[in-house]
Design a protein around this motif. Structure first.
Motif, PDB file in Angstrom:
ATOM      1  N   ALA A  76       0.708  -1.377   0.056  1.00 17.90           N
ATOM      2  CA  ALA A  76      -0.162  -0.064  -0.213  1.00 17.90           C
ATOM      3  C   ALA A  76       0.769   1.174  -0.189  1.00 17.90           C
ATOM      4  O   ALA A  76       0.394   2.213  -0.798  1.00 17.90           O
ATOM      5  N   ALA A  77       1.985   1.320   0.690  1.00 17.18           N
ATOM      6  CA  ALA A  77       2.738   2.220   0.704  1.00 17.18           C
ATOM      7  C   ALA A  77       3.412   2.438  -0.542  1.00 17.18           C
ATOM      8  O   ALA A  77       3.670   3.676  -0.879  1.00 17.18           O
ATOM      9  N   LEU A  78       4.042   1.441  -1.165  1.00 23.91           N
ATOM     10  CA  LEU A  78       4.598   1.502  -2.464  1.00 23.91           C
ATOM     11  C   LEU A  78       3.279   2.141  -3.615  1.00 23.91           C
ATOM     12  O   LEU A  78       3.744   3.062  -4.626  1.00 23.91           O
ATOM     13  N   LEU A  79       2.177   1.744  -3.441  1.00 19.00           N
ATOM     14  CA  LEU A  79       1.221   2.201  -4.608  1.00 19.00           C
ATOM     15  C   LEU A  79       0.925   3.617  -4.085  1.00 19.00           C
ATOM     16  O   LEU A  79       0.875   4.497  -5.107  1.00 19.00           O
ATOM     17  N   HIS A  80       1.111   4.236  -2.812  1.00 21.94           N
ATOM     18  CA  HIS A  80       0.804   5.528  -2.642  1.00 21.94           C
ATOM     19  C   HIS A  80       1.884   6.381  -3.079  1.00 21.94           C
ATOM     20  O   HIS A  80       1.686   7.556  -3.654  1.00 21.94           O
ATOM     21  N   ALA A  81       2.984   5.847  -3.087  1.00 21.38           N
ATOM     22  CA  ALA A  81       4.395   6.683  -3.462  1.00 21.38           C
ATOM     23  C   ALA A  81       4.402   6.533  -4.916  1.00 21.38           C
ATOM     24  O   ALA A  81       4.945   7.757  -5.573  1.00 21.38           O
ATOM     25  N   GLY A  82       4.037   5.722  -5.859  1.00 25.44           N
ATOM     26  CA  GLY A  82       4.264   5.674  -6.846  1.00 25.44           C
ATOM     27  C   GLY A  82       5.705   5.068  -7.464  1.00 25.44           C
ATOM     28  O   GLY A  82       6.194   4.239  -6.823  1.00 25.44           O
TER      29      GLY A  82
END
Length: 269
Positions: A76-82
Motif C-alpha cells: 500500500a505504501a509503494l502504491l501510494h508513493a508511485g
C-alpha cells in the motif's frame, strides 16, 4: 532508472474486478485502479462509508476488510508513493530477513521526488539509486541487502547492526566485499560511519570460522551477554564457544554450518 514496479493495469467490471485485483495485490488497490474500473469519486466515498474500502494511505485502499495480509501495508505504501519508490531502512532489512519483523511504520526511499512522511509511513528522498542497489523481493521493490544495512545503521545502535550483519552473512545476502564497496560509494551517508565502526571492531575471520559463529557473536552482543572464547581446545576437543567462568560450552549445530556430513557428525560426538 528503470521502474521495478509494473504499471497498474486497466480494469473493467466495477467492484468485482477490484476484488479480483486485490486478490493479486495483497488485498490493496490504488485509487487509479478504482477509477479505471469505472468507480467515480462519490461511489468510492460510499464504499468507504460502507466499510468495503479502507484507506491505508492516500490513494491506497484495502479491499473488503481493514486487516492486511503480510506485506500488504508495504505494498500500500509503494502504491501510494508511485514509481521509483523502494522499501528501505528497517523495512528492507526486515524483508530480507536480516532483522526481526519489519517495523510498524513502513520505510521508503524515493528517487528524485518528495513524498511526505505521515502516520505509518517514513520516507527518504535521494537523487539517485544505482541499479545494483535495488532488487525485487516477494514481488516488491526493495533496496539491496548492503544498501539496506547502511540505511538501517542510521537509526539503531551498534549491537543491532552487529546482529543484522551476522544474519546477512548467514543467509548469504551480503559479502564483506559488497559491504565495503557500498560503503566506499556512500562515505557520508547516514549509517555509513556506524557500519564501518562495527565492521572494523569485529573479531577477525581467524577466530570466527563459520557463519554460525558470526551469528552467535552478533546475538550475544545484541543481548548484552558476555562474548565467549571461540574455537578453543578443551579435553581433547575443539569447541565452538566456551564461557570458562560459567563452565559452559555451546556447539553450533546443523548441516548448513558444516562442511559436510562427516564434520556434522564429528561435532555431534
Amino acid at each position: 532508472m528503470a521502474r521495478l514496479f509494473c504499471e497498474l493495469p486497466q480494469l473493467e467490471g466495477g467492484t468485482a474486478a477490484i476484488s479480483r485485483l486485490a486478490g493479486h495485490q495483497r488485498g490493496v488497490v490504488h485509487l487509479w485502479q478504482l477509477r479505471a474500473a469505472g468507480l467515480g469519486r462519490n461511489v468510492i466515498a460510499r464504499l468507504v462509508r460502507q466499510g468495503l474500502l479502507h484507506p491505508v494511505f492516500p490513494r491506497a485502499y484495502a479491499v473488503g476488510h481493514a486487516a492486511l495480509t503480510p506485506l500488504g501495508r508495504e505494498l500500500a505504501a509503494l502504491l501510494h508513493a508511485g514509481h521509483d519508490a523502494f522499501l528501505s531502512h528497517g523495512s528492507a532489512t526486515g524483508l530480507w530477513g536480516m532483522t526481526g519483523l519489519p517495523p510498524e511504520d513502513v520505510m521508503l526511499t524515493v528517487v528524485g521526488r518528495h513524498i511526505g512522511s505521515r502516520e505509518g509511513l517514513e520516507t527518504h528522498r535521494v537523487k539517485s539509486l544505482r541499479r545494483d542497489e535495488v532488487r525485487l523481493r516477494e514481488g516488491l521493490p526493495v533496496t539491496s541487502p548492503a544498501r539496506g544495512l547502511i540505511d538501517y545503521a542510521s537509526g539503531c545502535d551498534d549491537a543491532s547492526v552487529v546482529a543484522a550483519v551476522a544474519q546477512a552473512r548467514v543467509l548469504g545476502l551480503a559479502t564483506d566485499a559488497e559491504l565495503e564497496r557500498t560503503l566506499d560509494r556512500h562515505p557520508n551517508r547516514p549509517g555509513s560511519a556506524r557500519l564501518r565502526r562495527v565492521l572494523a571492531g569485529e573479531i577477525g575471520p581467524e577466530l570466527t570460522r563459520s557463519e554460525a559463529e558470526r551469528l552467535m557473536r552478533g546475538l550475544l552482543l545484541s543481548a548484552d551477554l558476555p562474548v565467549p572464547e571461540i574455537n578453543v581446545r578443551w579435553r581433547g576437543f575443539e569447541v565452538d564457544f566456551m564461557w570458562r567462568e560459567q563452565k559452559l560450552v555451546v556447539e553450533g549445530d546443523g548441516y548448513r554450518f558444516h562442511s559436510g556430513y562427516a564434520a556434522f557428525e564429528r561435532d555431534r560426538r
